[in-house]
Every structure is written in C-alpha cells, then in structure tokens.
Scaffold this motif. Structure first.
Motif, PDB file in Angstrom:
ATOM      1  N   ALA A 240       0.916  -1.180   0.017  1.00  0.00           N
ATOM      2  CA  ALA A 240      -0.013  -0.009   0.133  1.00  0.00           C
ATOM      3  C   ALA A 240       0.856   1.253   0.134  1.00  0.00           C
ATOM      4  CB  ALA A 240      -0.865  -0.032   1.360  1.00  0.00           C
ATOM      5  N   ILE A 241       2.019   1.262   0.772  1.00  0.00           N
ATOM      6  CA  ILE A 241       2.913   2.389   0.804  1.00  0.00           C
ATOM      7  C   ILE A 241       3.542   2.597  -0.433  1.00  0.00           C
ATOM      8  CG2 ILE A 241       5.178   3.417   1.727  1.00  0.00           C
ATOM      9  CD1 ILE A 241       4.596   1.303   4.024  1.00  0.00           C
ATOM     10  N   VAL A 242       3.859   1.475  -1.363  1.00  0.00           N
ATOM     11  CA  VAL A 242       4.424   1.625  -2.579  1.00  0.00           C
ATOM     12  C   VAL A 242       3.367   2.232  -3.718  1.00  0.00           C
ATOM     13  CG1 VAL A 242       5.498   0.409  -4.585  1.00  0.00           C
ATOM     14  CG2 VAL A 242       6.097  -0.133  -2.369  1.00  0.00           C
ATOM     15  N   PHE A 243       2.202   1.231  -3.837  1.00  0.00           N
ATOM     16  CA  PHE A 243       0.863   2.037  -4.431  1.00  0.00           C
ATOM     17  C   PHE A 243       0.496   3.258  -4.297  1.00  0.00           C
ATOM     18  CE2 PHE A 243      -3.703   1.577  -5.458  1.00  0.00           C
ATOM     19  CZ  PHE A 243      -3.305   1.596  -6.914  1.00  0.00           C
ATOM     20  N   GLY A 244       0.726   3.679  -2.734  1.00  0.00           N
ATOM     21  CA  GLY A 244       0.564   4.978  -2.651  1.00  0.00           C
ATOM     22  C   GLY A 244       1.240   5.936  -2.980  1.00  0.00           C
ATOM     23  N   GLY A 250      -2.135   8.574  -0.484  1.00  0.00           N
ATOM     24  CA  GLY A 250      -2.333   7.634  -1.438  1.00  0.00           C
ATOM     25  C   GLY A 250      -2.145   6.207  -0.663  1.00  0.00           C
ATOM     26  N   THR A 251      -1.364   6.262   0.338  1.00  0.00           N
ATOM     27  CA  THR A 251      -1.314   5.011   0.995  1.00  0.00           C
ATOM     28  C   THR A 251      -2.429   4.606   1.927  1.00  0.00           C
ATOM     29  OG1 THR A 251       1.324   5.391   1.577  1.00  0.00           O
ATOM     30  CG2 THR A 251      -0.016   3.896   2.985  1.00  0.00           C
ATOM     31  N   PHE A 252      -3.238   5.622   2.300  1.00  0.00           N
ATOM     32  CA  PHE A 252      -4.519   5.620   2.968  1.00  0.00           C
ATOM     33  C   PHE A 252      -5.560   5.039   2.007  1.00  0.00           C
ATOM     34  CE2 PHE A 252      -8.522   6.751   4.505  1.00  0.00           C
ATOM     35  CZ  PHE A 252      -8.720   6.609   5.958  1.00  0.00           C
ATOM     36  N   LEU A 253      -5.543   5.471   0.741  1.00  0.00           N
ATOM     37  CA  LEU A 253      -6.528   4.983  -0.066  1.00  0.00           C
ATOM     38  C   LEU A 253      -6.385   3.392  -0.532  1.00  0.00           C
ATOM     39  CD1 LEU A 253      -7.044   8.189  -2.087  1.00  0.00           C
ATOM     40  CD2 LEU A 253      -8.784   7.338  -0.409  1.00  0.00           C
ATOM     41  N   ALA A 254      -4.979   3.356  -0.759  1.00  0.00           N
ATOM     42  CA  ALA A 254      -4.670   1.929  -1.127  1.00  0.00           C
ATOM     43  C   ALA A 254      -5.052   0.873  -0.095  1.00  0.00           C
ATOM     44  CB  ALA A 254      -3.096   1.970  -1.234  1.00  0.00           C
ATOM     45  N   CYS A 255      -4.892   1.324   1.352  1.00  0.00           N
ATOM     46  CA  CYS A 255      -5.336   0.408   2.349  1.00  0.00           C
ATOM     47  C   CYS A 255      -6.966   0.127   2.255  1.00  0.00           C
ATOM     48  CB  CYS A 255      -5.090   0.961   3.496  1.00  0.00           C
ATOM     49  SG  CYS A 255      -3.140   0.876   4.164  1.00  0.00           S
ATOM     50  N   LEU A 256      -7.559   1.060   2.096  1.00  0.00           N
ATOM     51  CA  LEU A 256      -8.996   1.090   1.912  1.00  0.00           C
ATOM     52  C   LEU A 256      -9.339  -0.027   0.903  1.00  0.00           C
ATOM     53  CD1 LEU A 256     -10.427   4.656   2.350  1.00  0.00           C
ATOM     54  CD2 LEU A 256     -10.382   2.721   3.916  1.00  0.00           C
ATOM     55  N   LEU A 257      -8.685   0.201  -0.571  1.00  0.00           N
ATOM     56  CA  LEU A 257      -8.921  -0.669  -1.356  1.00  0.00           C
ATOM     57  C   LEU A 257      -8.621  -2.216  -1.275  1.00  0.00           C
ATOM     58  CD1 LEU A 257      -9.323  -1.352  -4.735  1.00  0.00           C
ATOM     59  CD2 LEU A 257      -6.955  -0.781  -5.000  1.00  0.00           C
ATOM     60  N   PHE A 258      -7.552  -2.347  -0.515  1.00  0.00           N
ATOM     61  CA  PHE A 258      -7.111  -3.737  -0.089  1.00  0.00           C
ATOM     62  C   PHE A 258      -8.071  -4.222   1.045  1.00  0.00           C
ATOM     63  CE2 PHE A 258      -2.721  -2.636  -1.407  1.00  0.00           C
ATOM     64  CZ  PHE A 258      -2.728  -2.514  -2.435  1.00  0.00           C
ATOM     65  N   GLY A 259      -8.621  -3.395   1.950  1.00  0.00           N
ATOM     66  CA  GLY A 259      -9.530  -3.925   3.066  1.00  0.00           C
ATOM     67  C   GLY A 259     -10.985  -4.259   2.169  1.00  0.00           C
ATOM     68  N   ALA A 260     -11.170  -3.492   1.389  1.00  0.00           N
ATOM     69  CA  ALA A 260     -12.404  -3.934   0.660  1.00  0.00           C
ATOM     70  C   ALA A 260     -12.326  -5.227  -0.267  1.00  0.00           C
ATOM     71  CB  ALA A 260     -12.833  -2.744  -0.551  1.00  0.00           C
ATOM     72  N   ALA A 261     -11.073  -5.474  -0.669  1.00  0.00           N
ATOM     73  CA  ALA A 261     -11.066  -6.690  -1.404  1.00  0.00           C
ATOM     74  C   ALA A 261     -11.085  -7.831  -0.499  1.00  0.00           C
ATOM     75  CB  ALA A 261      -9.601  -6.833  -1.984  1.00  0.00           C
ATOM     76  N   ASP A 262     -10.455  -7.776   0.645  1.00  0.00           N
ATOM     77  CA  ASP A 262     -10.406  -8.707   1.843  1.00  0.00           C
ATOM     78  C   ASP A 262     -11.907  -8.987   2.259  1.00  0.00           C
ATOM     79  OD1 ASP A 262      -9.579 -10.567   3.454  1.00  0.00           O
ATOM     80  OD2 ASP A 262      -8.703  -8.919   5.056  1.00  0.00           O
ATOM     81  N   ALA A 263     -12.705  -7.883   2.558  1.00  0.00           N
ATOM     82  CA  ALA A 263     -14.040  -8.221   2.664  1.00  0.00           C
ATOM     83  C   ALA A 263     -14.971  -8.710   1.711  1.00  0.00           C
ATOM     84  CB  ALA A 263     -14.780  -6.682   3.009  1.00  0.00           C
ATOM     85  N   ALA A 264     -14.426  -8.438   0.489  1.00  0.00           N
ATOM     86  CA  ALA A 264     -15.134  -8.947  -0.560  1.00  0.00           C
ATOM     87  C   ALA A 264     -14.963 -10.396  -0.774  1.00  0.00           C
ATOM     88  CB  ALA A 264     -14.906  -8.470  -2.021  1.00  0.00           C
ATOM     89  N   GLN A 265     -13.587 -11.021  -0.569  1.00  0.00           N
ATOM     90  CA  GLN A 265     -13.573 -12.485  -0.591  1.00  0.00           C
ATOM     91  C   GLN A 265     -14.349 -13.237   0.670  1.00  0.00           C
ATOM     92  OE1 GLN A 265     -11.803 -14.586   1.486  1.00  0.00           O
ATOM     93  NE2 GLN A 265     -11.041 -13.234   3.109  1.00  0.00           N
ATOM     94  N   VAL A 266     -14.659 -12.415   1.744  1.00  0.00           N
ATOM     95  CA  VAL A 266     -15.469 -13.077   2.807  1.00  0.00           C
ATOM     96  C   VAL A 266     -16.991 -13.114   2.264  1.00  0.00           C
ATOM     97  CG1 VAL A 266     -16.509 -12.855   5.169  1.00  0.00           C
ATOM     98  CG2 VAL A 266     -13.966 -12.082   4.590  1.00  0.00           C
ATOM     99  N   ARG A 267     -17.334 -12.255   1.717  1.00  0.00           N
ATOM    100  CA  ARG A 267     -18.769 -12.111   1.296  1.00  0.00           C
ATOM    101  C   ARG A 267     -18.784 -13.200   0.106  1.00  0.00           C
ATOM    102  NH1 ARG A 267     -22.435  -8.278   2.929  1.00  0.00           N
ATOM    103  NH2 ARG A 267     -21.823  -7.930   5.065  1.00  0.00           N
ATOM    104  N   MET A 268     -17.779 -13.415  -0.816  1.00  0.00           N
ATOM    105  CA  MET A 268     -18.051 -14.070  -1.688  1.00  0.00           C
ATOM    106  C   MET A 268     -18.081 -15.801  -1.136  1.00  0.00           C
ATOM    107  SD  MET A 268     -15.131 -12.699  -4.382  1.00  0.00           S
ATOM    108  CE  MET A 268     -14.893 -13.976  -5.534  1.00  0.00           C
ATOM    109  N   GLN A 269     -17.225 -15.991  -0.110  1.00  0.00           N
ATOM    110  CA  GLN A 269     -17.543 -17.309   0.370  1.00  0.00           C
ATOM    111  C   GLN A 269     -18.944 -17.602   1.063  1.00  0.00           C
ATOM    112  OE1 GLN A 269     -14.091 -18.890   2.685  1.00  0.00           O
ATOM    113  NE2 GLN A 269     -13.058 -17.085   2.397  1.00  0.00           N
TER     114      GLN A 269
END
Length: 316
Positions: A240-244, A250-269
């Motif tokens: 996230a630091i690098v992407f931001g 930028g780092t903060f927004l990247a963390c939100l993106l990756f957190g949303a992806a983590d939540a999405a995989q939980v919902r997908m299951q």
C-alpha cells in the motif's frame, strides 16, 4: 448467486466490514510510511504485526484489560522495530535480510509460545467483542452513518492518522528532516540533522503502529488468536505504501482498496458461489499484486532516493 453477491457488496454492513479489515493495514502502512520516507526499508511490518497480535492478545487474556492488551501490542511491535533499527541503522546490516529475519523470528517466537500455552493443535479462548463507539447524531445518517460513525474506537484513530501523518511529514521541521534524510542523508547530516536519531525514531514509529495494527486484528476484529493469522497483511501494508507513492493520502486509499478486497472475499465465500474457497481467499493478494503491476506500468514512482541504503557518517 451473482445478483446476491452484487447486492451484498453494496450493503452497509459490507462497507463497515471493509473499514474494519482495512484498519490494521492503515496502522501498519502509516507507520511504515515514516520508516520508508526516512530511507529505511521496512519489510518487517509482517513480523511487527505478528508480535503485536499475539502478545496483545495474551496480555488481554491474562489481565482481562483491553487497554493493557493494546499497550502490550504497541510495546511488542516497538521492541521488534528496535531490533530492526539496531541492525540496519547502527550496524548497517542489509535491510532486506534483517527485516525478513525478524519476520521469521516473530513467527517462530509467537508460534512456540502459543503452543506452550495452548498445546499443539490447541485453540485460543475467544475474547468478548468490543462494542462500537457510535458518534451521537452522525451515526444516524442514512447508509454512511452506520458505516463511518458506528465503529470501534481504534477505527477513528486510524482515520485520524491520515491528517496527522500529512501534517507531521509536510508541515513540521521534523517531517522535513525525515524527507531530507530519505532523499539525501549526506546533505541533511551536513546541515546538522542527526540521521541516526531521525531514522531510529521513524523505525520505532513504524513498529509501534504495526504492533497496534496486529493488536487491532486480534482484540477488535476477530477476538481470538490463531497461529499465522496475519497471513501476509504486513506485506500488503508495504504494498500500500508503494502503490500510494509514499504519500499519506495515497497509502490510506490503497489500504481501503485492499481492505475492501479482503471483505469481498469473505462475502464471496458466504454467497454460495461454486468457486473453490482458496481462489476467494487469494483475492486481496491478487488485487495488491495487480495494483503494484499497474503502478509499474504508470512509470517511475516517487520512492525516497536513499531508501534501503545504509548511511556512513564522514569523519569530522
């Protein structure tokens, strides 16, 4: 199932879960950002989160105090960061090797102590869940009120890190010293700035916040400990630091993106999709990798020029 999944991903409780899962990443990444901007490469965020998660949880179990658990998580991450600073700043060891060695040490110590306490194959007790701290009035705003203003207290602290980090890095003399040392430590040293001191403080900040991020995971997000539960989140925080682009926003927004992806995989299951769950678990890591690959395609990023380079002071 796809319609069910789409509606689930737009639900307020999904957004709330995404924020909670992004919070440990925010703590670790914001701490690592100071370390990176000072010129010290910190791939040890994974280990610092691990010791914070484990020792914070054990302290809470033994003392029945959430505050002592939080303090222990911060102390554990800071102690491991001190080892990183001693090796990489004082002894000028290879920063990548040092960080990866500390990651192995953290995983080994926490796994060994966990098995001593709960036996091989044992499970940890479950802590009572921490109740959300709603902000009166704001938590009743339709849709976003419950998402943004009805969270546990440390989520608000994580959000406050964005303006605080931006102010420290770009509006204070200390932040100017951090950025100057990250780009040209020789010039900063010539002007009387202590490269060693600033780098030590930056590394310790990264350890304290990464330990707090690990502690959040066990004490607030899931309320139990399982060996290996950090599962690469420290590396995702570094990504996230690098992407931001080494900037707080930028780092903060990247963390939100990756957190949303983590939540999405939980919902997908939970949505009943006929896809092996292993592929769903991979989602946050795939998103992180895709984001970094996309960054490479966007051209040169603004990495500190002296990142990962040990500084040797000249004799005076």
């Amino acid at each position: 199932p796809m319609d069910k999944l789409a509606s689930a991903l737009l639900a307020p409780d999904f957004l709330s879960t995404a924020l909670r899962l992004a919070t440990p990443l925010i703590f670790a990444a914001m701490g690592g950002l100071f370390c990176e901007r000072s010129g010290v490469l910190n791939l040890g965020l994974e280990g610092m989160m691990t010791v914070g998660a484990f020792f914070g949880f054990i302290a809470n179990v033994l003392t029945k105090s959430l505050w002592l658990g939080i303090a222990t998580a911060i102390a554990a991450g800071t102690l491991l960061a001190l080892c990183h600073a001693l090796l990489s700043v004082s002894l000028r060891a290879d920063q990548i090797v040092t960080a990866l060695g500390l990651n192995l040490l953290a995983a080994g110590v926490s796994g060994y102590v966990f098995r001593l306490i709960y036996a091989v194959g044992g499970t940890s007790p479950t802590l009572p869940p921490v109740q959300p701290l709603g902000i009166p009035g704001l938590d009743r705003i339709p849709v976003l009120g419950g998402v943004l203003f009805d969270q546990v207290g440390l989520v608000y602290v994580a959000f406050l890190l964005l303006p605080l980090s931006t102010w420290l890095l770009f509006k204070t003399s200390w932040g100017l010293s951090v950025r100057a040392i990250g780009d040209n430590p020789r010039a900063a040293d010539t002007l009387g700035v202590s490269v060693k001191r600033v780098r030590y403080v930056s590394v310790l900040i990264s350890g304290a916040l990464a330990g707090l991020g690990g502690g959040f995971l066990t004490l607030f997000a899931v309320s139990y400990y399982q060996d290996g539960m950090i599962a690469g989140r420290g590396f995702i925080a570094f990504g996230a630091i690098v992407f931001g682009r080494w900037h707080p926003l930028g780092t903060f927004l990247a963390c939100l993106l990756f957190g949303a992806a983590d939540a999405a995989q939980v919902r997908m299951q939970a949505s009943g999709l006929t896809i092996p769950y292993q592929f769903m678990v991979m989602l946050p890591y795939v998103v992180a990798l895709a984001a970094l690959l996309g960054l490479v395609g966007m051209g040169r990023s603004s990495a500190p020029a002296a990142s990962g380079v040990a500084y040797v002071a000249e004799e005076r």
